[in-house]
Design a protein around this motif. Sequence first.
Motif, PDB file in Angstrom:
ATOM      1  N   ASP A   1       8.201  12.927  -3.771  1.00 27.73           N
ATOM      2  CA  ASP A   1       8.554  12.496  -5.123  1.00 27.73           C
ATOM      3  C   ASP A   1       8.361  13.624  -6.125  1.00 27.73           C
ATOM      4  O   ASP A   1       9.144  13.768  -7.062  1.00 27.73           O
ATOM      5  N   SER A   2       7.338  14.442  -5.925  1.00 37.57           N
ATOM      6  CA  SER A   2       7.076  15.544  -6.857  1.00 37.57           C
ATOM      7  C   SER A   2       8.213  16.567  -6.843  1.00 37.57           C
ATOM      8  O   SER A   2       8.513  17.189  -7.869  1.00 37.57           O
ATOM      9  N   TYR A   3       8.844  16.729  -5.677  1.00 41.30           N
ATOM     10  CA  TYR A   3       9.983  17.655  -5.616  1.00 41.30           C
ATOM     11  C   TYR A   3      11.180  17.068  -6.365  1.00 41.30           C
ATOM     12  O   TYR A   3      11.809  17.749  -7.195  1.00 41.30           O
ATOM     13  N   LEU A   4      11.503  15.809  -6.094  1.00 41.58           N
ATOM     14  CA  LEU A   4      12.636  15.174  -6.769  1.00 41.58           C
ATOM     15  C   LEU A   4      12.430  15.136  -8.279  1.00 41.58           C
ATOM     16  O   LEU A   4      13.353  15.407  -9.055  1.00 41.58           O
ATOM     17  N   ALA A   5      11.210  14.805  -8.687  1.00 36.10           N
ATOM     18  CA  ALA A   5      10.923  14.674 -10.118  1.00 36.10           C
ATOM     19  C   ALA A   5      11.109  15.987 -10.863  1.00 36.10           C
ATOM     20  O   ALA A   5      11.440  15.994 -12.057  1.00 36.10           O
ATOM     21  N   GLY A   6      10.929  17.111 -10.176  1.00 34.58           N
ATOM     22  CA  GLY A   6      11.027  18.407 -10.828  1.00 34.58           C
ATOM     23  C   GLY A   6      12.425  18.988 -10.909  1.00 34.58           C
ATOM     24  O   GLY A   6      12.630  20.023 -11.553  1.00 34.58           O
ATOM     25  N   ILE A   7      13.393  18.329 -10.275  1.00 31.85           N
ATOM     26  CA  ILE A   7      14.755  18.877 -10.244  1.00 31.85           C
ATOM     27  C   ILE A   7      15.373  19.008 -11.644  1.00 31.85           C
ATOM     28  O   ILE A   7      15.871  20.089 -11.994  1.00 31.85           O
ATOM     29  N   PRO A   8      15.379  17.959 -12.477  1.00 31.68           N
ATOM     30  CA  PRO A   8      16.043  18.089 -13.787  1.00 31.68           C
ATOM     31  C   PRO A   8      15.468  19.208 -14.647  1.00 31.68           C
ATOM     32  O   PRO A   8      16.223  19.945 -15.297  1.00 31.68           O
ATOM     33  N   GLU A   9      14.154  19.346 -14.650  1.00 29.39           N
ATOM     34  CA  GLU A   9      13.528  20.384 -15.475  1.00 29.39           C
ATOM     35  C   GLU A   9      13.905  21.780 -14.979  1.00 29.39           C
ATOM     36  O   GLU A   9      14.189  22.682 -15.775  1.00 29.39           O
ATOM     37  N   PHE A  10      13.929  21.951 -13.659  1.00 31.37           N
ATOM     38  CA  PHE A  10      14.296  23.262 -13.142  1.00 31.37           C
ATOM     39  C   PHE A  10      15.758  23.578 -13.450  1.00 31.37           C
ATOM     40  O   PHE A  10      16.092  24.716 -13.818  1.00 31.37           O
ATOM     41  N   VAL A  11      16.647  22.597 -13.286  1.00 32.84           N
ATOM     42  CA  VAL A  11      18.066  22.824 -13.594  1.00 32.84           C
ATOM     43  C   VAL A  11      18.241  23.182 -15.068  1.00 32.84           C
ATOM     44  O   VAL A  11      19.056  24.041 -15.423  1.00 32.84           O
ATOM     45  N   ARG A  12      17.449  22.560 -15.918  1.00 34.57           N
ATOM     46  CA  ARG A  12      17.562  22.808 -17.365  1.00 34.57           C
ATOM     47  C   ARG A  12      17.041  24.181 -17.752  1.00 34.57           C
ATOM     48  O   ARG A  12      17.658  24.893 -18.548  1.00 34.57           O
ATOM     49  N   THR A  13      15.901  24.594 -17.183  1.00 32.31           N
ATOM     50  CA  THR A  13      15.244  25.833 -17.612  1.00 32.31           C
ATOM     51  C   THR A  13      15.439  27.005 -16.650  1.00 32.31           C
ATOM     52  O   THR A  13      15.267  28.159 -17.047  1.00 32.31           O
ATOM     53  N   GLN A  14      15.761  26.673 -15.378  1.00 34.25           N
ATOM     54  CA  GLN A  14      15.833  27.700 -14.325  1.00 34.25           C
ATOM     55  C   GLN A  14      14.512  28.457 -14.199  1.00 34.25           C
ATOM     56  O   GLN A  14      14.483  29.629 -13.818  1.00 34.25           O
ATOM     57  N   LYS A  15      13.416  27.752 -14.495  1.00 33.86           N
ATOM     58  CA  LYS A  15      12.101  28.376 -14.418  1.00 33.86           C
ATOM     59  C   LYS A  15      11.115  27.472 -13.694  1.00 33.86           C
ATOM     60  O   LYS A  15      11.169  26.250 -13.815  1.00 33.86           O
ATOM     61  N   THR A  16      10.233  28.073 -12.936  1.00 32.90           N
ATOM     62  CA  THR A  16       9.116  27.375 -12.316  1.00 32.90           C
ATOM     63  C   THR A  16       8.045  28.408 -12.020  1.00 32.90           C
ATOM     64  O   THR A  16       8.345  29.589 -11.853  1.00 32.90           O
ATOM     65  N   ASN A  17       6.804  27.979 -11.995  1.00 25.36           N
ATOM     66  CA  ASN A  17       5.722  28.922 -11.683  1.00 25.36           C
ATOM     67  C   ASN A  17       5.362  28.900 -10.205  1.00 25.36           C
ATOM     68  O   ASN A  17       4.342  29.449  -9.794  1.00 25.36           O
ATOM     69  N   ILE A  18       6.215  28.279  -9.385  1.00 24.94           N
ATOM     70  CA  ILE A  18       5.899  28.124  -7.960  1.00 24.94           C
ATOM     71  C   ILE A  18       6.708  29.100  -7.114  1.00 24.94           C
ATOM     72  O   ILE A  18       7.937  29.091  -7.122  1.00 24.94           O
ATOM     73  N   CYS A  19       6.001  29.948  -6.395  1.00 25.78           N
ATOM     74  CA  CYS A  19       6.577  30.804  -5.357  1.00 25.78           C
ATOM     75  C   CYS A  19       5.641  30.699  -4.163  1.00 25.78           C
ATOM     76  O   CYS A  19       4.491  31.134  -4.231  1.00 25.78           O
ATOM     77  N   ALA A  20       6.109  30.099  -3.083  1.00 25.56           N
ATOM     78  CA  ALA A  20       5.249  29.821  -1.931  1.00 25.56           C
ATOM     79  C   ALA A  20       4.595  31.090  -1.394  1.00 25.56           C
ATOM     80  O   ALA A  20       3.408  31.094  -1.052  1.00 25.56           O
ATOM     81  N   TYR A  21       5.337  32.189  -1.318  1.00 29.01           N
ATOM     82  CA  TYR A  21       4.780  33.408  -0.732  1.00 29.01           C
ATOM     83  C   TYR A  21       3.826  34.113  -1.687  1.00 29.01           C
ATOM     84  O   TYR A  21       2.902  34.802  -1.254  1.00 29.01           O
ATOM     85  N   LYS A  22       4.038  33.947  -2.976  1.00 28.68           N
ATOM     86  CA  LYS A  22       3.152  34.586  -3.955  1.00 28.68           C
ATOM     87  C   LYS A  22       1.848  33.821  -4.098  1.00 28.68           C
ATOM     88  O   LYS A  22       0.775  34.412  -4.227  1.00 28.68           O
ATOM     89  N   GLN A  23       1.919  32.501  -4.037  1.00 24.39           N
ATOM     90  CA  GLN A  23       0.748  31.681  -4.323  1.00 24.39           C
ATOM     91  C   GLN A  23       0.079  31.093  -3.091  1.00 24.39           C
ATOM     92  O   GLN A  23      -1.075  30.688  -3.158  1.00 24.39           O
TER      93      GLN A  23
END
Length: 353
Positions: free
Chosen positions: A241-263
């Motif tokens: 659910d957390s992945y689905l819930a984050g889709i609209p915000e990412f599409v709107r901003t094209q930004k996220t602080n999540i990078c699996a390999y970095k974090q």
Amino acid sequence: MPNYLNLAKNFVVNASNDRPVNSSTEIRLTYLCTQRCRQCVIPFKGTDPKWLTFDQFRFIGERLREYGSYVGFISGGEVTLVPDLDKILLEAKKIFPIATTLVTGLYNKPEIIKPIAELALANDINIQTSLDGFDETGDDLRGSKDFFKVVYGNMKMISELKPKSSKSLLYVNIVMSRLNLHQVPKLIGYARDSGWNATIGMYHNLTESTKRNDEMFLVPGEKLDSLVSYLRKSKKVLNLDSYLAGIPEFVRTQKTNICAYKQSKVLSSRLLVMENGDVHLCKGNPIGNLFENDLEQIFESHTFRERLKEYEKCEGCWTTCYTQRYLLTHPKNFQELKNNFFKISGLKSEKIS
């Protein structure tokens, strides 16, 4: 039966040495394919050889076992074009003790699909396919004639073949894009009616196997928001659910602080092994080759360390392969932890049903 003591030992040893635990590995058997999808470059970026032989697969598998491997995806191209696929799948069960998934476009003749499906179902191997559209939209997105008719027909055949005792999970992946957004609810309905579940992805051009197509990028708005709300309520959609819930915000901003390999390179990393043995992360050139070096050597290499430095500049992504893996192991609060637990528990029950 899996040697859980050995699996735990490998996990602890790799984690304590700050190396990826290799929780998930995709092995691409071939670049040959029966489709020409809009966003995919795999059929046009072939390597030598055209496919992995059984002996080559077994060699790679032994190196994965020695290091530690848990969940595996056997993919292509179109895997049903590969000789000895039946032997490869049975070997894959030994390599990946937690779960093995056959990733096939199902765009092939039923007489070719049937024996492979029967073997997978008899050995609790999951089957994943893609169902991105129907009618003209499906043909356009997948670059193949009568795409939906062929794939859906094979899906129904596999459901009818599945024994009640089989624990194989059957699911379609639907890549949402601007071109098929209106069809997604019906596609989920088709999957449900044929006895399959669904996962949702977003079109992107992040990895080396995808290409940019400006017509396909999602745009923010009420249509996307309403669809995501529908997806979050659907019991047949397997995403967190957390992945689905984050889709609209990412599409709107094209930004996220999540990078699996970095974090979270230890827990959230995902490997792709090509048909020539090259080992890839999410983007960039190979970090090594399993025919030349074992995984420990690759993860201790200068190339891997330099790649991680490059990822320090990564602005993040919102993909099922990487972001969702991170969200699973890094819930923000107790509610997300609970949602993740029930989602994973639900997957287990779906296998039995």
